[in-house]
Design an enzyme around this catalytic site. Structure first.
Site, PDB file in Angstrom:
ATOM      1  N   CYS A   1      -3.554  11.088   2.030  1.00  0.00           N
ATOM      2  CA  CYS A   1      -2.673   9.916   1.903  1.00  0.00           C
ATOM      3  C   CYS A   1      -1.308  10.204   1.292  1.00  0.00           C
ATOM      4  CB  CYS A   1      -3.387   8.873   1.062  1.00  0.00           C
ATOM      5  SG  CYS A   1      -5.023   8.545   1.711  1.00  0.00           S
TER       6      CYS A   1
ATOM      7  N   LYS B   1       0.832  -1.208   0.000  1.00  0.00           N
ATOM      8  CA  LYS B   1       0.000   0.000   0.000  1.00  0.00           C
ATOM      9  C   LYS B   1       0.871   1.264   0.000  1.00  0.00           C
ATOM     10  CE  LYS B   1      -2.994   3.132   0.489  1.00  0.00           C
ATOM     11  NZ  LYS B   1      -4.378   3.358   0.686  1.00  0.00           N
TER      12      LYS B   1
HETATM   13  N1  SAJ Z   1      -2.192  15.050  -8.514  1.00  0.00           N
HETATM   14  C1  SAJ Z   1      -1.401  15.788  -9.384  1.00  0.00           C
HETATM   15  N2  SAJ Z   1      -1.153  15.281 -10.612  1.00  0.00           N
HETATM   16  C2  SAJ Z   1      -1.662  14.080 -11.016  1.00  0.00           C
HETATM   17  C3  SAJ Z   1      -2.456  13.336 -10.121  1.00  0.00           C
HETATM   18  C4  SAJ Z   1      -2.708  13.842  -8.875  1.00  0.00           C
HETATM   19  O1  SAJ Z   1      -0.917  16.883  -9.064  1.00  0.00           O
HETATM   20  O2  SAJ Z   1      -1.402  13.697 -12.179  1.00  0.00           O
HETATM   21  C5  SAJ Z   1      -2.467  15.567  -7.158  1.00  0.00           C
HETATM   22  C6  SAJ Z   1      -3.953  15.795  -6.884  1.00  0.00           C
HETATM   23  O3  SAJ Z   1      -4.351  17.044  -7.374  1.00  0.00           O
HETATM   24  C7  SAJ Z   1      -4.003  15.686  -5.379  1.00  0.00           C
HETATM   25  C8  SAJ Z   1      -2.942  14.632  -5.069  1.00  0.00           C
HETATM   26  O4  SAJ Z   1      -2.115  14.561  -6.219  1.00  0.00           O
HETATM   27  O5  SAJ Z   1      -3.622  16.897  -4.766  1.00  0.00           O
HETATM   28  C9  SAJ Z   1      -3.498  13.273  -4.717  1.00  0.00           C
HETATM   29  O6  SAJ Z   1      -4.531  12.901  -5.608  1.00  0.00           O
HETATM   30  P1  SAJ Z   1      -4.654  11.432  -6.224  1.00  0.00           P
HETATM   31  O7  SAJ Z   1      -5.871  11.376  -7.057  1.00  0.00           O
HETATM   32  O8  SAJ Z   1      -3.386  11.056  -6.874  1.00  0.00           O
HETATM   33  O9  SAJ Z   1      -4.750  10.471  -4.957  1.00  0.00           O
HETATM   34  P2  SAJ Z   1      -5.737  10.416  -3.650  1.00  0.00           P
HETATM   35  O10 SAJ Z   1      -4.952  10.923  -2.484  1.00  0.00           O
HETATM   36  O11 SAJ Z   1      -7.069  10.986  -3.911  1.00  0.00           O
HETATM   37  O12 SAJ Z   1      -5.894   8.828  -3.501  1.00  0.00           O
HETATM   38  C10 SAJ Z   1      -4.732   8.006  -3.404  1.00  0.00           C
HETATM   39  C11 SAJ Z   1      -4.960   6.835  -4.363  1.00  0.00           C
HETATM   40  N3  SAJ Z   1      -3.710   6.101  -4.561  1.00  0.00           N
HETATM   41  C12 SAJ Z   1      -3.237   5.847  -5.786  1.00  0.00           C
HETATM   42  O13 SAJ Z   1      -3.772   6.221  -6.798  1.00  0.00           O
HETATM   43  C13 SAJ Z   1      -1.985   5.043  -5.849  1.00  0.00           C
HETATM   44  C14 SAJ Z   1      -6.049   5.929  -3.820  1.00  0.00           C
HETATM   45  O14 SAJ Z   1      -6.189   4.780  -4.620  1.00  0.00           O
HETATM   46  C15 SAJ Z   1      -5.733   5.539  -2.377  1.00  0.00           C
HETATM   47  O15 SAJ Z   1      -6.749   4.712  -1.822  1.00  0.00           O
HETATM   48  C16 SAJ Z   1      -5.662   6.806  -1.550  1.00  0.00           C
HETATM   49  O16 SAJ Z   1      -4.582   7.595  -2.060  1.00  0.00           O
HETATM   50  C17 SAJ Z   1      -5.439   6.416  -0.107  1.00  0.00           C
HETATM   51  O17 SAJ Z   1      -6.413   6.441   0.668  1.00  0.00           O
HETATM   52  O18 SAJ Z   1      -4.323   5.990   0.243  1.00  0.00           O
END
Ligand code: SAJ
Length: 418
Positions: free
Chosen positions: A270, A216
């Site tokens: 996360c 994870k």
């Molecule tokens: N972000 C970027 N660029 C991107 C993708 C995301 O700047 O290309 C930023 C987003 O704007 C945000 C942050 O990253 O601020 C996190 O967003 P996210 O969509 O990447 O992730 P979370 O935190 O919403 O959810 C993650 C997920 N993990 C993965 O995709 C590996 C989710 O599946 C997990 O369950 C969750 O963390 C968790 O609870 O751990």
């Protein structure tokens, strides 16, 4: 009917409790916040998640879901309380310890305890140790020794099955995503597998608890590192006068390249935390992971510099900040880089700030105490502002007319209008 007791009715616990109740389990939700307990019993979701409102209502009305401040005896206990990091970036699992202490008196032989919270490597073994001390009348399995035949009827089962859902798609992903199930011993893994099989249609992979814990953390660090790569590229592009969005699009036309989107930083509960858990476990070895985390942490400051530079063009800058949540199309403000940026602009007294965030009704307290900030609707914000800063790519911002933006100075941190 099997009884499930879920501790922590937040972003994961409440949707999980509602889903399990709808699937026919008798669910008892526990939260230490009386307001949350009260809201759940009145079938009012205290978090926004598509589909949750209806599901919670039918779960409570069916009599399959109720909440209270204290656990009850159950066949399955699920821990979904948060893990945290301290200001020094050290893991803080105090909420999990508290939850384990809370359920200990209610455990009976044969029950299954599942930890869904993302935790540092070794936490499940630590939990087994706490349980052995709290309940020496029960046999708590360990990763290193097998339960003797004579102890089998006193045994409980323990597994780490980290949640993997993306807020905004929680109810879909709870069912559809594959899951990693880390048993503290083989039998615990099999018991947890039998449970998830009843409502998950994604694949279920059984492993040991330590591997599940690091899996994870690796998933979220992978994303953090890849976003850091995109963010670093955006700094390089800015320095070289190249449009990073065009660059990413072109590079991604290669069949084996898939660069993520640069942005104003990485938020949510996360990603900003989980890389530190790995760093803490293997400080000398987590070089890329640590560097990526530091890059993502400094991005909001880079955006502030860009905004200040543009604001300097105006005698009285009026800055419309579009979006305040940590990512698009959610009301979730946890660890939002947009909030960090806006707070810094207020602290440095950079212009008048108009916030356009259609997913909230009031500004968070840290911002609301300032007098040069106002939550406004899109039209008012765009009319009054001379500088428009896009911080979150909510769908509602997609259709803002190019002719309106042409009249403004624009900082687009998400590449939505380019
Ligand atoms: N972000 C970027 N660029 C991107 C993708 C995301 O700047 O290309 C930023 C987003 O704007 C945000 C942050 O990253 O601020 C996190 O967003 P996210 O969509 O990447 O992730 P979370 O935190 O919403 O959810 C993650 C997920 N993990 C993965 O995709 C590996 C989710 O599946 C997990 O369950 C969750 O963390 C968790 O609870 O751990």
């Amino acid at each position: 009917m099997e009884k499930v007791c879920i501790l922590g009715l937040g972003y994961i616990g409440l949707p999980t409790a509602s889903l399990l109740a709808a699937k026919g389990f008798s669910v008892h939700g526990v939260d230490k916040n009386p307001k949350v307990v009260d809201a759940v019993n009145k079938s009012y979701p205290h978090i926004h998640e598509p589909g949750l409102s209806n599901l919670l209502e039918s779960a409570v009305h069916s009599g399959n879901l109720m909440a209270s401040l204290e656990p009850v005896h159950a066949d399955i206990f699920i821990i979904t309380v948060p893990s945290l990091i301290t200001d020094e970036h050290l893991p803080d699992i105090a909420h999990i310890k508290e939850a384990i202490h809370a359920i200990a008196p209610y455990l009976t032989p044969g029950c299954l305890i599942i930890i869904e919270t993302t935790v540092p490597v070794g936490t499940t073994e630590k939990i087994a140790g706490w349980l052995s001390q709290l309940r020496n009348d029960l046999i708590i399995p360990s990763m290193t020794s097998t339960v003797p035949k004579a102890g089998k009827e006193k045994q409980v089962f323990l597994a780490h099955c980290p949640e993997r859902v993306s807020p905004g798609r929680t109810l879909i992903e709870l069912v559809e995503n594959s899951r990693v199930i880390g048993g503290i011993d083989q039998l615990s893994g099999q018991k947890a597998h039998m449970f998830y099989k009843r409502f998950v249609c994604g694949e279920l992979f059984i492993t040991n608890a330590r591997t599940a814990e690091l899996t994870k953390l690796a998933e979220n660090s992978f994303r953090d590192v890849n976003i850091a790569f995109a963010n670093e590229l955006s700094l390089i592009c800015a320095n070289l006068g190249i449009n990073v969005w065009e660059l990413v699009k072109l590079a991604n036309s290669h069949p084996r390249v898939s660069i993520l989107d640069p942005g104003p930083g990485v938020g949510g509960h996360c990603l900003p935390k989980d890389s530190w858990f790995i760093k803490h476990a293997a400080p000398e070895l987590s070089k890329i992971i640590h560097t990526a985390r530091k890059i993502n942490d400094c991005i909001p400051n880079e955006i502030i510099v860009q905004i200040k530079c543009k604001a300097a063009c105006f005698q009285e800058p009026v800055i419309a900040c579009l979006g305040l949540t940590y990512k698009s199309n959610t009301d979730d403000l946890r660890e939002s880089p947009a909030i960090k940026i806006v707070k810094q602009l207020l602290d440095e007294k950079v212009g008048k700030i108009l916030i356009i965030e259609p997913h909230i009704n009031a500004l968070p307290k840290t911002l609301a105490k300032h007098d040069r900030i106002k939550l406004v609707d899109l039209q008012e914000g765009l009319t009054q502002a001379n500088l428009v800063v896009l911080l979150v790519a909510h769908d509602t911002f997609k259709n803002i007319g190019k002719n309106i933006l042409k009249e403004k100075v624009v900082v687009d941190t998400r590449g939505m209008w380019l």
